[in-house]
Design a protein around this motif. Structure first.
Motif, PDB file in Angstrom:
ATOM      1  N   ILE A  52       0.836  -1.196   0.000  1.00  0.00           N
ATOM      2  CA  ILE A  52       0.000   0.000   0.000  1.00  0.00           C
ATOM      3  C   ILE A  52       0.874   1.250   0.000  1.00  0.00           C
ATOM      4  O   ILE A  52       0.576   2.229  -0.691  1.00  0.00           O
ATOM      5  CB  ILE A  52      -0.971  -0.012   1.196  1.00  0.00           C
ATOM      6  N   SER A  53       1.968   1.215   0.745  1.00  0.00           N
ATOM      7  CA  SER A  53       2.895   2.345   0.766  1.00  0.00           C
ATOM      8  C   SER A  53       3.495   2.586  -0.611  1.00  0.00           C
ATOM      9  O   SER A  53       3.606   3.731  -1.056  1.00  0.00           O
ATOM     10  CB  SER A  53       3.996   2.091   1.788  1.00  0.00           C
ATOM     11  N   LEU A  54       3.885   1.527  -1.305  1.00  0.00           N
ATOM     12  CA  LEU A  54       4.424   1.672  -2.657  1.00  0.00           C
ATOM     13  C   LEU A  54       3.369   2.227  -3.612  1.00  0.00           C
ATOM     14  O   LEU A  54       3.661   3.075  -4.452  1.00  0.00           O
ATOM     15  CB  LEU A  54       4.947   0.334  -3.170  1.00  0.00           C
ATOM     16  N   TYR A  55       2.148   1.763  -3.475  1.00  0.00           N
ATOM     17  CA  TYR A  55       1.068   2.261  -4.326  1.00  0.00           C
ATOM     18  C   TYR A  55       0.821   3.753  -4.082  1.00  0.00           C
ATOM     19  O   TYR A  55       0.686   4.521  -5.024  1.00  0.00           O
ATOM     20  CB  TYR A  55      -0.214   1.461  -4.078  1.00  0.00           C
ATOM     21  N   GLN A  56       0.762   4.137  -2.813  1.00  0.00           N
ATOM     22  CA  GLN A  56       0.526   5.536  -2.495  1.00  0.00           C
ATOM     23  C   GLN A  56       1.677   6.412  -2.983  1.00  0.00           C
ATOM     24  O   GLN A  56       1.457   7.531  -3.451  1.00  0.00           O
ATOM     25  CB  GLN A  56       0.332   5.713  -0.994  1.00  0.00           C
ATOM     26  N   GLY A  57       2.888   5.939  -2.888  1.00  0.00           N
ATOM     27  CA  GLY A  57       4.023   6.704  -3.385  1.00  0.00           C
ATOM     28  C   GLY A  57       4.009   6.834  -4.894  1.00  0.00           C
ATOM     29  O   GLY A  57       4.316   7.888  -5.444  1.00  0.00           O
ATOM     30  N   ALA A  58       3.639   5.761  -5.580  1.00  0.00           N
ATOM     31  CA  ALA A  58       3.601   5.786  -7.042  1.00  0.00           C
ATOM     32  C   ALA A  58       2.496   6.698  -7.568  1.00  0.00           C
ATOM     33  O   ALA A  58       2.642   7.279  -8.638  1.00  0.00           O
ATOM     34  CB  ALA A  58       3.413   4.372  -7.577  1.00  0.00           C
ATOM     35  N   THR A  59       1.423   6.841  -6.816  1.00  0.00           N
ATOM     36  CA  THR A  59       0.332   7.703  -7.260  1.00  0.00           C
ATOM     37  C   THR A  59       0.463   9.131  -6.752  1.00  0.00           C
ATOM     38  O   THR A  59      -0.391   9.969  -7.035  1.00  0.00           O
ATOM     39  CB  THR A  59      -1.035   7.132  -6.808  1.00  0.00           C
ATOM     40  N   GLY A  60       1.527   9.416  -5.992  1.00  0.00           N
ATOM     41  CA  GLY A  60       1.792  10.773  -5.544  1.00  0.00           C
ATOM     42  C   GLY A  60       1.106  11.178  -4.260  1.00  0.00           C
ATOM     43  O   GLY A  60       1.053  12.352  -3.934  1.00  0.00           O
ATOM     44  N   ALA A 105      11.769   2.907   1.373  1.00  0.00           N
ATOM     45  CA  ALA A 105      11.094   2.343   2.547  1.00  0.00           C
ATOM     46  C   ALA A 105      10.240   1.139   2.171  1.00  0.00           C
ATOM     47  O   ALA A 105      10.238   0.124   2.872  1.00  0.00           O
ATOM     48  CB  ALA A 105      10.243   3.408   3.216  1.00  0.00           C
ATOM     49  N   GLY A 106       9.528   1.231   1.074  1.00  0.00           N
ATOM     50  CA  GLY A 106       8.671   0.119   0.656  1.00  0.00           C
ATOM     51  C   GLY A 106       9.460  -1.112   0.261  1.00  0.00           C
ATOM     52  O   GLY A 106       9.145  -2.227   0.685  1.00  0.00           O
ATOM     53  N   LEU A 107      10.508  -0.923  -0.529  1.00  0.00           N
ATOM     54  CA  LEU A 107      11.312  -2.063  -0.961  1.00  0.00           C
ATOM     55  C   LEU A 107      12.086  -2.692   0.200  1.00  0.00           C
ATOM     56  O   LEU A 107      12.172  -3.918   0.297  1.00  0.00           O
ATOM     57  CB  LEU A 107      12.269  -1.646  -2.074  1.00  0.00           C
ATOM     58  N   ALA A 108      12.622  -1.864   1.081  1.00  0.00           N
ATOM     59  CA  ALA A 108      13.339  -2.395   2.243  1.00  0.00           C
ATOM     60  C   ALA A 108      12.396  -3.184   3.147  1.00  0.00           C
ATOM     61  O   ALA A 108      12.759  -4.258   3.649  1.00  0.00           O
ATOM     62  CB  ALA A 108      13.993  -1.261   3.015  1.00  0.00           C
ATOM     63  N   SER A 109      11.186  -2.684   3.334  1.00  0.00           N
ATOM     64  CA  SER A 109      10.209  -3.401   4.161  1.00  0.00           C
ATOM     65  C   SER A 109       9.846  -4.749   3.556  1.00  0.00           C
ATOM     66  O   SER A 109       9.764  -5.755   4.261  1.00  0.00           O
ATOM     67  CB  SER A 109       8.946  -2.564   4.335  1.00  0.00           C
ATOM     68  N   ILE A 110       9.638  -4.770   2.254  1.00  0.00           N
ATOM     69  CA  ILE A 110       9.291  -6.025   1.590  1.00  0.00           C
ATOM     70  C   ILE A 110      10.420  -7.040   1.720  1.00  0.00           C
ATOM     71  O   ILE A 110      10.189  -8.204   2.050  1.00  0.00           O
ATOM     72  CB  ILE A 110       8.923  -5.765   0.115  1.00  0.00           C
ATOM     73  N   VAL A 111      11.653  -6.599   1.498  1.00  0.00           N
ATOM     74  CA  VAL A 111      12.797  -7.519   1.603  1.00  0.00           C
ATOM     75  C   VAL A 111      12.920  -8.053   3.023  1.00  0.00           C
ATOM     76  O   VAL A 111      13.091  -9.267   3.233  1.00  0.00           O
ATOM     77  CB  VAL A 111      14.090  -6.813   1.161  1.00  0.00           C
ATOM     78  N   LEU A 112      12.813  -7.172   4.026  1.00  0.00           N
ATOM     79  CA  LEU A 112      12.931  -7.624   5.407  1.00  0.00           C
ATOM     80  C   LEU A 112      11.797  -8.571   5.796  1.00  0.00           C
ATOM     81  O   LEU A 112      12.034  -9.587   6.459  1.00  0.00           O
ATOM     82  CB  LEU A 112      12.964  -6.422   6.347  1.00  0.00           C
TER      83      LEU A 112
END
Length: 52
Positions: A14-22, A31-38
């Motif tokens: 959801i964080s990645l989606y919100q960031g991509a849509t501005g 933050a989104g990618l690091a969270s997903i990896v962890l």
């Protein structure tokens, strides 16, 4: 285990989606990618200890 992993990954997705849509403007990609990896690493560790 699959349902738990999907529930854990919902927040960063959801964080990645919100960031991509501005909707958010602060370091959303890192933050989104690091969270997903962890979260995936933790899920893999839990699955390994559960089935070992």
């Amino acid at each position: 285990m699959a349902i738990l992993s999907m529930a854990i990954l919902l927040a960063p997705a959801i964080s990645l989606y919100q960031g991509a849509t501005g909707r958010i403007a602060q370091n959303w990609l890192a933050a989104g990618l690091a969270s997903i990896v962890l979260f995936l690493l933790v899920s893999a560790r839990m699955a390994a200890s559960c089935c070992a």
